[in-house]
Write a protein that holds these residues in place. Structure first.
Motif, PDB file in Angstrom:
ATOM      1  N   ILE A 159       0.840  -1.109  -0.135  1.00 52.76           N
ATOM      2  CA  ILE A 159       0.026  -0.052   0.022  1.00 52.76           C
ATOM      3  C   ILE A 159       0.965   1.121  -0.026  1.00 52.76           C
ATOM      4  CG2 ILE A 159      -1.871   1.127   1.096  1.00 52.76           C
ATOM      5  CD1 ILE A 159      -2.625  -1.555   2.598  1.00 52.76           C
ATOM      6  N   ALA A 160       1.097   1.773  -1.245  1.00 49.77           N
ATOM      7  CA  ALA A 160       2.394   2.701  -1.245  1.00 49.77           C
ATOM      8  C   ALA A 160       1.592   4.195  -0.968  1.00 49.77           C
ATOM      9  CB  ALA A 160       2.750   2.776  -2.801  1.00 49.77           C
ATOM     10  N   ASN A 161       0.347   4.212  -0.957  1.00 46.40           N
ATOM     11  CA  ASN A 161      -0.083   5.641  -0.441  1.00 46.40           C
ATOM     12  C   ASN A 161      -0.319   5.839   0.954  1.00 46.40           C
ATOM     13  OD1 ASN A 161      -2.306   3.741  -0.503  1.00 46.40           O
ATOM     14  ND2 ASN A 161      -3.883   5.384  -0.800  1.00 46.40           N
ATOM     15  N   PHE A 162       0.230   4.918   1.836  1.00 45.76           N
ATOM     16  CA  PHE A 162       0.226   4.947   3.320  1.00 45.76           C
ATOM     17  C   PHE A 162       1.484   5.442   3.903  1.00 45.76           C
ATOM     18  CE2 PHE A 162       0.642   3.292   7.679  1.00 45.76           C
ATOM     19  CZ  PHE A 162      -0.501   3.751   8.334  1.00 45.76           C
ATOM     20  N   SER A 163       1.589   6.446   4.744  1.00 45.64           N
ATOM     21  CA  SER A 163       2.693   6.844   5.491  1.00 45.64           C
ATOM     22  C   SER A 163       2.458   7.216   6.838  1.00 45.64           C
ATOM     23  CB  SER A 163       3.459   7.846   4.821  1.00 45.64           C
ATOM     24  OG  SER A 163       2.852   8.783   4.640  1.00 45.64           O
ATOM     25  N   GLU A 164       3.587   7.388   7.891  1.00 49.53           N
ATOM     26  CA  GLU A 164       3.304   7.669   9.235  1.00 49.53           C
ATOM     27  C   GLU A 164       4.242   8.930   9.513  1.00 49.53           C
ATOM     28  OE1 GLU A 164       3.464   4.604  11.903  1.00 49.53           O
ATOM     29  OE2 GLU A 164       1.667   3.481  11.361  1.00 49.53           O
ATOM     30  N   LEU A 165       3.759   9.797  10.060  1.00 54.00           N
ATOM     31  CA  LEU A 165       4.572  10.897  10.669  1.00 54.00           C
ATOM     32  C   LEU A 165       4.834  10.591  12.104  1.00 54.00           C
ATOM     33  CD1 LEU A 165       5.835  13.665  10.222  1.00 54.00           C
ATOM     34  CD2 LEU A 165       3.595  14.553  10.867  1.00 54.00           C
ATOM     35  N   VAL A 166       6.022  10.063  12.363  1.00 58.26           N
ATOM     36  CA  VAL A 166       6.220   9.524  13.677  1.00 58.26           C
ATOM     37  C   VAL A 166       6.890  10.378  14.834  1.00 58.26           C
ATOM     38  CG1 VAL A 166       7.511   7.198  14.795  1.00 58.26           C
ATOM     39  CG2 VAL A 166       6.663   7.229  12.428  1.00 58.26           C
ATOM     40  N   SER A 167       6.360  10.161  16.066  1.00 57.40           N
ATOM     41  CA  SER A 167       6.981  10.886  17.000  1.00 57.40           C
ATOM     42  C   SER A 167       6.494   9.963  18.295  1.00 57.40           C
ATOM     43  CB  SER A 167       6.250  12.400  17.104  1.00 57.40           C
ATOM     44  OG  SER A 167       6.591  12.990  18.267  1.00 57.40           O
ATOM     45  N   GLN A 168       7.440   8.842  18.070  1.00 50.94           N
ATOM     46  CA  GLN A 168       7.294   7.967  19.380  1.00 50.94           C
ATOM     47  C   GLN A 168       8.426   8.097  20.397  1.00 50.94           C
ATOM     48  OE1 GLN A 168       4.118   5.551  17.564  1.00 50.94           O
ATOM     49  NE2 GLN A 168       4.989   5.149  19.586  1.00 50.94           N
ATOM     50  N   VAL A 169       7.751   7.964  21.598  1.00 47.78           N
ATOM     51  CA  VAL A 169       8.569   8.179  22.731  1.00 47.78           C
ATOM     52  C   VAL A 169       8.752   7.227  23.957  1.00 47.78           C
ATOM     53  CG1 VAL A 169       9.061  10.715  22.628  1.00 47.78           C
ATOM     54  CG2 VAL A 169       6.799   9.709  23.697  1.00 47.78           C
ATOM     55  N   MET A 170       9.823   6.854  24.539  1.00 46.76           N
ATOM     56  CA  MET A 170       9.781   5.895  25.491  1.00 46.76           C
ATOM     57  C   MET A 170      10.063   6.294  26.922  1.00 46.76           C
ATOM     58  SD  MET A 170      11.701   2.898  23.340  1.00 46.76           S
ATOM     59  CE  MET A 170      13.318   3.882  23.308  1.00 46.76           C
ATOM     60  N   ASP A 271      17.592   9.372  19.319  1.00 41.16           N
ATOM     61  CA  ASP A 271      17.402  10.822  20.179  1.00 41.16           C
ATOM     62  C   ASP A 271      16.070  11.209  19.761  1.00 41.16           C
ATOM     63  OD1 ASP A 271      20.012  10.016  20.869  1.00 41.16           O
ATOM     64  OD2 ASP A 271      20.936  11.637  20.220  1.00 41.16           O
ATOM     65  N   ARG A 272      15.334  12.066  20.705  1.00 42.96           N
ATOM     66  CA  ARG A 272      14.043  12.664  20.233  1.00 42.96           C
ATOM     67  C   ARG A 272      13.833  13.820  21.207  1.00 42.96           C
ATOM     68  NH1 ARG A 272      10.638  11.465  16.074  1.00 42.96           N
ATOM     69  NH2 ARG A 272       9.696  13.243  16.162  1.00 42.96           N
ATOM     70  N   PRO A 273      13.392  14.854  20.365  1.00 41.36           N
ATOM     71  CA  PRO A 273      12.931  15.977  21.372  1.00 41.36           C
ATOM     72  C   PRO A 273      11.651  15.841  22.028  1.00 41.36           C
ATOM     73  CG  PRO A 273      12.797  16.429  19.039  1.00 41.36           C
ATOM     74  CD  PRO A 273      13.094  15.076  19.298  1.00 41.36           C
ATOM     75  N   TRP A 274      11.547  16.231  23.198  1.00 41.48           N
ATOM     76  CA  TRP A 274      10.567  16.327  23.785  1.00 41.48           C
ATOM     77  C   TRP A 274       9.866  17.708  24.122  1.00 41.48           C
ATOM     78  CZ3 TRP A 274       8.802  11.589  27.404  1.00 41.48           C
ATOM     79  CH2 TRP A 274       9.437  10.836  27.247  1.00 41.48           C
ATOM     80  N   ARG A 275       8.548  17.808  23.797  1.00 41.08           N
ATOM     81  CA  ARG A 275       8.108  19.279  24.026  1.00 41.08           C
ATOM     82  C   ARG A 275       8.472  19.940  25.119  1.00 41.08           C
ATOM     83  NH1 ARG A 275       2.428  21.747  22.133  1.00 41.08           N
ATOM     84  NH2 ARG A 275       3.092  23.808  22.241  1.00 41.08           N
ATOM     85  N   GLY A 276       8.924  20.978  25.783  1.00 47.24           N
ATOM     86  CA  GLY A 276       9.050  21.505  26.906  1.00 47.24           C
ATOM     87  C   GLY A 276      10.248  20.866  27.594  1.00 47.24           C
ATOM     88  N   ILE A 277      10.790  19.827  27.045  1.00 46.47           N
ATOM     89  CA  ILE A 277      12.013  19.182  27.907  1.00 46.47           C
ATOM     90  C   ILE A 277      13.201  19.398  27.145  1.00 46.47           C
ATOM     91  CG2 ILE A 277      12.678  17.258  29.248  1.00 46.47           C
ATOM     92  CD1 ILE A 277       9.918  16.399  29.566  1.00 46.47           C
ATOM     93  N   GLY A 278      13.111  19.153  25.826  1.00 51.95           N
ATOM     94  CA  GLY A 278      14.341  19.195  25.020  1.00 51.95           C
ATOM     95  C   GLY A 278      14.595  17.779  24.680  1.00 51.95           C
ATOM     96  N   VAL A 279      15.887  17.686  24.014  1.00 48.39           N
ATOM     97  CA  VAL A 279      16.003  16.168  23.211  1.00 48.39           C
ATOM     98  C   VAL A 279      16.668  15.446  24.615  1.00 48.39           C
ATOM     99  CG1 VAL A 279      17.892  15.374  21.963  1.00 48.39           C
ATOM    100  CG2 VAL A 279      16.932  17.325  21.272  1.00 48.39           C
ATOM    101  N   ILE A 280      15.943  14.267  24.577  1.00 45.83           N
ATOM    102  CA  ILE A 280      16.643  13.168  25.523  1.00 45.83           C
ATOM    103  C   ILE A 280      17.096  12.127  24.714  1.00 45.83           C
ATOM    104  CG2 ILE A 280      15.709  11.513  27.294  1.00 45.83           C
ATOM    105  CD1 ILE A 280      13.475  13.129  27.954  1.00 45.83           C
ATOM    106  N   PRO A 281      18.489  11.617  24.989  1.00 49.01           N
ATOM    107  CA  PRO A 281      19.338  10.784  24.199  1.00 49.01           C
ATOM    108  C   PRO A 281      18.645   9.424  24.161  1.00 49.01           C
ATOM    109  CG  PRO A 281      20.588  11.676  25.767  1.00 49.01           C
ATOM    110  CD  PRO A 281      19.294  12.205  26.020  1.00 49.01           C
ATOM    111  N   GLN A 282      18.352   8.728  22.866  1.00 48.16           N
ATOM    112  CA  GLN A 282      17.976   7.518  22.904  1.00 48.16           C
ATOM    113  C   GLN A 282      16.500   7.032  23.558  1.00 48.16           C
ATOM    114  OE1 GLN A 282      19.997   4.834  21.310  1.00 48.16           O
ATOM    115  NE2 GLN A 282      20.492   6.806  20.583  1.00 48.16           N
ATOM    116  N   SER A 283      15.727   8.117  23.310  1.00 46.52           N
ATOM    117  CA  SER A 283      14.279   8.131  23.912  1.00 46.52           C
ATOM    118  C   SER A 283      13.253   8.053  22.845  1.00 46.52           C
ATOM    119  CB  SER A 283      14.051   9.530  24.771  1.00 46.52           C
ATOM    120  OG  SER A 283      14.122  10.690  23.810  1.00 46.52           O
ATOM    121  N   GLY A 284      13.511   7.880  21.731  1.00 45.29           N
ATOM    122  CA  GLY A 284      12.359   7.671  20.897  1.00 45.29           C
ATOM    123  C   GLY A 284      12.684   6.516  19.883  1.00 45.29           C
TER     124      GLY A 284
END
Lengths: 364, 345
Positions: A159-170, A271-284
């Motif tokens: 299904i080529a017309n599907f995509s995800e805008l990913v903002s997953q955190v842990m 690595d992932r930026p968290w809103r209000g917190i900033g980048v947390i290493p290896q968190s996304g």
């Protein structure tokens, strides 16, 4: 209602409260990680019922709250492209970008749809082969398996017309960030029951050991929360560090291996930026190279986005337990659910929204 | 091959633009779909207006427009809502509803069988509520310009003498009564719309409440306020009442009747039943001393069997509704913000 009523039983709740009052001798500050738990605590007024020496502070576990403004802006730009159907969980639609939210984009003609599951978004893609269907994949480890599954399924079916805008955190990297902060006041954690249902509690053992703190996976109903708080208090009073489970009916040490396997197949840690917190290493989590064709960030070139946050918003401090929502000078004044300055006031699971919703007036 | 001159097609299965053009198809729509069900002495005149006698005293007048999707849901359809809703809006003001008008905006392509079913339900609901639909209008718009069918109903009634219900009448110590389980209608629509299926289906509570309301007023004419908690649910209605009367309202969480399956669906969707729409429920604010008699009358009525005392008016936290939890804590019951959003996890 079975599996609900017994965990809302006032008798059991009051007995647990009595036990907490008896056991809590010293002053303790406990953080519940999950926004769902914050919501339940405020809704049921559990914070009012605890003895004055047991303090609850509210954690970063609200996916809507920690999704960077840049992701929202990106979603708004993608949604306004011709031929795009942007799909999202309902909560995300009201989060304001710099100038508008997704509801407003919809009223301007963008095709923005609320779905309950990423698999529903995938179905929309199947049904509309001439449209680009983008799913705004936000969340913690709880949403990651289903979001991964949708991508894997799209790849399998071509299904080529599907995509995800990913903002997953842990969760665990965020706990480390909070505990490492010089302003930290958290002495014990209620871990998020739903996250632990997927991940198990194994991964919290190193955190508990390293920082010498109790971590207790807990559920969401009043009795679940109070049982969790009691366990943390007991461990704190006896000086015990480690992980003890207070949500046995849902959580096991190993979690759900099948769900984790799908997650690991599709996503990798970054690595992932968290809103209000900033980048947390290896968190996304980001899509692995093999699945990069389904990455909306790569599919839609939206150029550079640098949104600016309100200087009044102190949600980052709220999300790390440094500040209670009601201690923020903008709370209930410049910042209300109708005029939110930050996502913690927008999401139903945001701590500021929960305070405003249930207890904005200190007399109540 | 011989071609004959084709006659125009007059029997359609779906609504055509011509059905709204005032010509033969419009006439056919009236004769075939509307009149067989709605026929009465007023409509039979086929005049552009209904003329009726009035009674001395005050009249009440109300209007509402119905756009629900889906049109058909467990327990009812848009037609029943359109009649019951306006009947209820009149009755909660202490009025005896008499005459309704009905205006239809139809989308090209709407199956006539669905339209007929809706009209049939309206006739049935009007008969049950003891009101007459005495004026009507139909317009057709192109496909995509409305969602199948929109209905406006307006209604008039006369206000009972000696009755003075108003949202500004709440007094401290008044009792707050609800006529039955809350959230049924909104949850029936939401679960149908989202394709959620439960072991037992949730049914809309749509009903005309004028019978029960006047049974109560016969016994207790001094009711302070009445409202039907539709959009925004009990939470919105009680917040409006508290704020109009500058009083506080305190609710007991354990006394609020909620059907088991509605609770389940609300849990699943992350929605508070207090904020979910009702279409056949009544909130009454009555002097404390009258609460027992009011409940007695309501319990004897088919739409009030599960009526319950759920709280009281207080001279505190003015303009605010506060819930007492079964654990002894308190929280604010907020005015719902807007569209109900399902939660993420």
């Amino acid at each position: 209602m079975k599996f609900i009523d017994e965990y809302r039983d006032p008798k059991r709740a009051l007995a647990l409260l009595e036990e907490i009052r008896r056991k809590a001798v010293h002053e303790w500050t406990i953080m519940e990680i999950c926004g769902g738990q914050t919501h339940s605590i405020m809704r049921n007024g559990i914070d009012q019922l605890l003895p004055p020496n047991v303090h609850l502070v509210h954690g970063p576990g609200c996916p809507v709250c920690v999704t960077p403004l840049e992701t929202i802006e990106r979603a708004l730009v993608i949604a306004s492209r011709p031929g795009v159907i942007l799909t999202s969980f309902g909560d995300m639609l009201r989060v304001p970008g710099s100038s508008k939210d997704l509801f407003m984009a919809r009223s301007e003609g963008a095709d923005v749809r609320i779905v309950f599951s990423p698999l529903e978004a995938l179905q929309i893609a199947r049904d509309n082969p001439d449209r680009e269907v983008v799913f705004l994949a936000v969340g913690f480890e709880t949403t990651a398996p289903a979001n991964a599954m949708a991508v894997r399924q799209a790849a399998r079916e071509g299904i080529a017309n599907f995509s995800e805008l990913v903002s997953q955190v842990m969760v665990p990297p965020a706990m480390r960030a909070i505990l490492s902060s010089p302003d930290n006041r958290v002495q014990g954690f209620l871990a998020a029951g739903h996250v632990c249902a997927i991940m198990g509690w194994e991964e919290y053992e190193p955190v508990a050991e390293e920082f010498g703190i109790p971590v207790v996976p807990a559920g969401f109903e009043p009795v679940d929360l109070l049982a969790g708080i009691l366990k943390v208090v007991e461990m704190l009073e006896s000086g015990t560090a480690g992980v003890e489970n207070a949500y046995g009916r849902i959580v096991s040490r190993e979690g759900n291996p099948e769900a984790r396997r799908v997650m690991n197949e599709v996503f990798e840690v970054a690595d992932r930026p968290w809103r209000g917190i900033g980048v947390i290493p290896q968190s996304g989590l980001v899509l692995r190279e093999h699945y990069s064709a389904f990455d909306a960030e790569k599919r839609f070139d939206v150029g550079h986005i640098s949104p600016c946050e309100s200087p009044l918003c102190r949600s980052g401090e709220v999300l790390q337990g440094h500040l209670k929502p009601s201690e923020c000078p903008a709370f209930g004044r410049e910042c209300t659910p109708m005029t939110p300055l930050g996502a913690t006031m927008v999401s139903s699971e945001g701590a500021c929204a929960a305070y405003y919703k249930y207890h904005r007036n200190t007399t109540v | 091959m011989q071609l004959s001159c084709p006659a125009p097609i007059l029997r359609h299965e779906t609504v055509q633009m011509a059905h709204g053009a005032g010509g033969r198809l419009s006439q056919e729509l009236t004769q075939r779909v509307f009149m067989p069900h709605l026929q009465n002495a007023f409509l039979d005149q086929l005049d552009d207006q209904a003329k009726f006698d009035t009674v001395p005293g005050r009249m009440a007048f109300s209007t509402d427009t119905y756009v629900v999707s889906p049109l058909f849901f467990p327990g009812g359809n848009i037609g029943e809502l359109a009649v019951n809703g306006t009947v209820n809006d009149l009755a909660v003001g202490g009025a005896v509803p008499m005459y309704l008008s009905a205006g239809f905006v139809l989308e090209e392509g709407l199956p006539l069988a669905e339209l007929e079913e809706i009209v049939r339900s309206m006739a049935e609901s009007a008969r049950k509520a003891g009101v007459m639909i005495v004026a009507g209008d139909t317009k057709v718009v192109q496909k995509g310009q409305c969602d199948k069918i929109f209905i406006n109903t307006s209604g008039v009634g006369f206000v009972r003498e000696g009755v003075d219900v108003s949202c500004r009448n709440l007094k401290p110590d008044d009792a707050v009564i609800v006529s039955g389980t809350i959230g049924d209608h909104g949850m029936a629509v939401m679960t149908t719309r989202e394709g959620l299926s439960f072991q037992s289906r949730i049914s809309s509570d749509t009903a005309a409440l004028n019978g029960m309301i006047h049974a109560v007023l016969d016994v207790v004419p001094g009711v302070h306020a009445m409202r039907d908690p539709t959009r925004g649910g009990v939470a919105a209605t009680l917040n409006e009442l508290a704020s109009s009367s500058s009083v506080g309202i305190e609710l007991q969480e354990s006394s609020i009747p909620v059907r088991e399956e509605v609770r389940g669906a609300a849990e699943l969707l992350g929605i508070d039943p207090l904020t979910v729409a009702n279409e056949g429920k009544l909130l009454l604010i009555v002097p404390e001393a009258e609460a027992g008699r009011v409940l007695e009358v309501m319990h004897a009525h088919e739409y009030g069997r599960e009526a319950a005392l759920i709280g009281k008016v207080v001279d505190d936290h003015h303009g605010m509704v506060v819930m007492r939890t079964p654990f002894g804590s308190r929280r604010i019951v907020e005015m719902p913000l807007g569209e109900q959003l399902p939660r993420i996890c």
